[in-house]
Enzyme design. Sequence first.
Site, PDB file in Angstrom:
ATOM      1  N   ILE A  34       0.847  -1.181   0.000  1.00 42.78           N
ATOM      2  CA  ILE A  34       0.000   0.000   0.000  1.00 42.78           C
ATOM      3  C   ILE A  34       0.889   1.240   0.000  1.00 42.78           C
ATOM      4  O   ILE A  34       1.821   1.326   0.804  1.00 42.78           O
ATOM      5  CB  ILE A  34      -0.888   0.083   1.271  1.00 42.78           C
ATOM      6  CG1 ILE A  34      -1.463  -1.272   1.650  1.00 42.78           C
ATOM      7  CG2 ILE A  34      -1.970   1.144   1.110  1.00 42.78           C
ATOM      8  CD1 ILE A  34      -2.570  -1.758   0.800  1.00 42.78           C
ATOM      9  N   ASP A 141     -11.803 -11.787   6.637  1.00 44.38           N
ATOM     10  CA  ASP A 141     -10.568 -11.436   7.368  1.00 44.38           C
ATOM     11  C   ASP A 141     -10.830 -10.204   8.228  1.00 44.38           C
ATOM     12  O   ASP A 141     -10.074  -9.234   8.186  1.00 44.38           O
ATOM     13  CB  ASP A 141      -9.412 -11.219   6.387  1.00 44.38           C
ATOM     14  CG  ASP A 141      -8.043 -11.326   7.065  1.00 44.38           C
ATOM     15  OD1 ASP A 141      -7.974 -11.815   8.222  1.00 44.38           O
ATOM     16  OD2 ASP A 141      -7.048 -10.909   6.444  1.00 44.38           O
TER      17      ASP A 141
HETATM   18  P1  ADP Z   1      -2.753  -6.597   2.789  1.00 43.80           P
HETATM   19  O1  ADP Z   1      -3.838  -7.284   2.025  1.00 43.80           O
HETATM   20  O2  ADP Z   1      -1.423  -6.620   2.107  1.00 43.80           O
HETATM   21  O3  ADP Z   1      -2.693  -6.993   4.230  1.00 43.80           O
HETATM   22  P2  ADP Z   1      -4.357  -4.295   3.461  1.00 43.80           P
HETATM   23  O4  ADP Z   1      -5.344  -3.879   2.436  1.00 43.80           O
HETATM   24  O5  ADP Z   1      -4.849  -5.098   4.608  1.00 43.80           O
HETATM   25  O6  ADP Z   1      -3.134  -5.047   2.753  1.00 43.80           O
HETATM   26  O7  ADP Z   1      -3.618  -3.008   4.009  1.00 43.80           O
HETATM   27  C1  ADP Z   1      -2.528  -3.096   4.924  1.00 43.80           C
HETATM   28  C2  ADP Z   1      -2.473  -1.826   5.759  1.00 43.80           C
HETATM   29  O8  ADP Z   1      -2.299  -0.690   4.902  1.00 43.80           O
HETATM   30  C3  ADP Z   1      -3.750  -1.551   6.542  1.00 43.80           C
HETATM   31  O9  ADP Z   1      -3.722  -2.174   7.803  1.00 43.80           O
HETATM   32  C4  ADP Z   1      -3.743  -0.044   6.658  1.00 43.80           C
HETATM   33  O10 ADP Z   1      -2.961   0.368   7.764  1.00 43.80           O
HETATM   34  C5  ADP Z   1      -3.061   0.400   5.371  1.00 43.80           C
HETATM   35  N1  ADP Z   1      -4.094   0.752   4.369  1.00 43.80           N
HETATM   36  C6  ADP Z   1      -4.717  -0.055   3.489  1.00 43.80           C
HETATM   37  N2  ADP Z   1      -5.606   0.619   2.743  1.00 43.80           N
HETATM   38  C7  ADP Z   1      -5.555   1.912   3.158  1.00 43.80           C
HETATM   39  C8  ADP Z   1      -6.238   3.130   2.805  1.00 43.80           C
HETATM   40  N3  ADP Z   1      -7.171   3.169   1.847  1.00 43.80           N
HETATM   41  N4  ADP Z   1      -5.908   4.249   3.469  1.00 43.80           N
HETATM   42  C9  ADP Z   1      -4.969   4.245   4.447  1.00 43.80           C
HETATM   43  N5  ADP Z   1      -4.305   3.151   4.834  1.00 43.80           N
HETATM   44  C10 ADP Z   1      -4.587   1.990   4.205  1.00 43.80           C
END
Ligand code: ADP
Length: 300
Positions: A34, A141
Amino acid sequence: MTSSSEGEILQVGQVIRERWKIKAKIGGGGFGEIYEATDVQNHHERVAIKVESSKATKQVLKMEVAVLRRLQGKKHACKFYGCGRNDKFNYLVMSLQGKNLADLRREAPKQCFSLNTAVRVGMQILNGIREIHSIGFLHRDVKPSNFAMGRTAQTMRNVYMLDFGLARQYLNAKGEIRSPRSAAGFRGTVRYAAVTAHKNKEMGRQDDLWSLFYMLTEFLQGQLPWRKIKDKDEVGKMKEEADLNILLEECPDELHLFAAHLKTLGYADTPDYCYLESLLNKIISENDIKWDDPYDWELG
Ligand code: ADP
């Protein structure tokens, strides 16, 4: 976090589709990375970009895009700004949110939230789960790092649901419940997974709510009894055998009723979201909690 290093999919300063300029990596874990970026075609608005390497063996971004698109207009969904792919990576551009609930809890004194904050955040997560179920998908999840508070003055008290990489459609095109598979691989995160997932069974709507139940317990107690145990089967056994009177020590009685309702539900059953909401509302009114009270992290 490092700003650029080998092995990362995007580099700081890189511009995607002449529009989104990468500022920093803000997360990376399971499946993707991200990044924070700015929209150079739109007043440098700050956005979040999730990317997945084209070489990744498990391609999940397509599912994320499909779910996020269908969630547009819902209160607990990020705004969808665009997506695409090239020979190196797939990407999804969405609104940038603030801190996730795992970080906020860890930063809190005693690593727990007040009842006031926990129950209001819990209510918002319940509604977010209801939204994804309403479009025919399970999240699968549900955990604190997959929920973030908004970042702007208008959104900072709203909870946003993130990460649809493990989502699964539980309704078919006709709107009927899909037949459960007799065996399904474990999905999710050991600490928050429902017992169904530990048993490699098909997950249903109640299992997202079990994960919310474990989250609420952890928010209030600061920890779950299986926090240090890595073995999935052992954690599953602990959850199955957990004595709720011990697990919920000092938690409001309504959380016992919350779990009792979930226990009555099987794969094909529709959870009574209104009943669960009424339980949380009861905690709110009995404890004189107001929706415009500050959240724990807003208290200086
Ligand atoms: P993964 O599938 O790799 O675990 P996630 O979508 O769960 O990725 O995102 C990992 C972290 O990135 C989240 O816990 C959050 O802290 C940050 N994150 C993800 N999407 C956003 C967003 N739209 N805005 C801000 N932070 C985000």
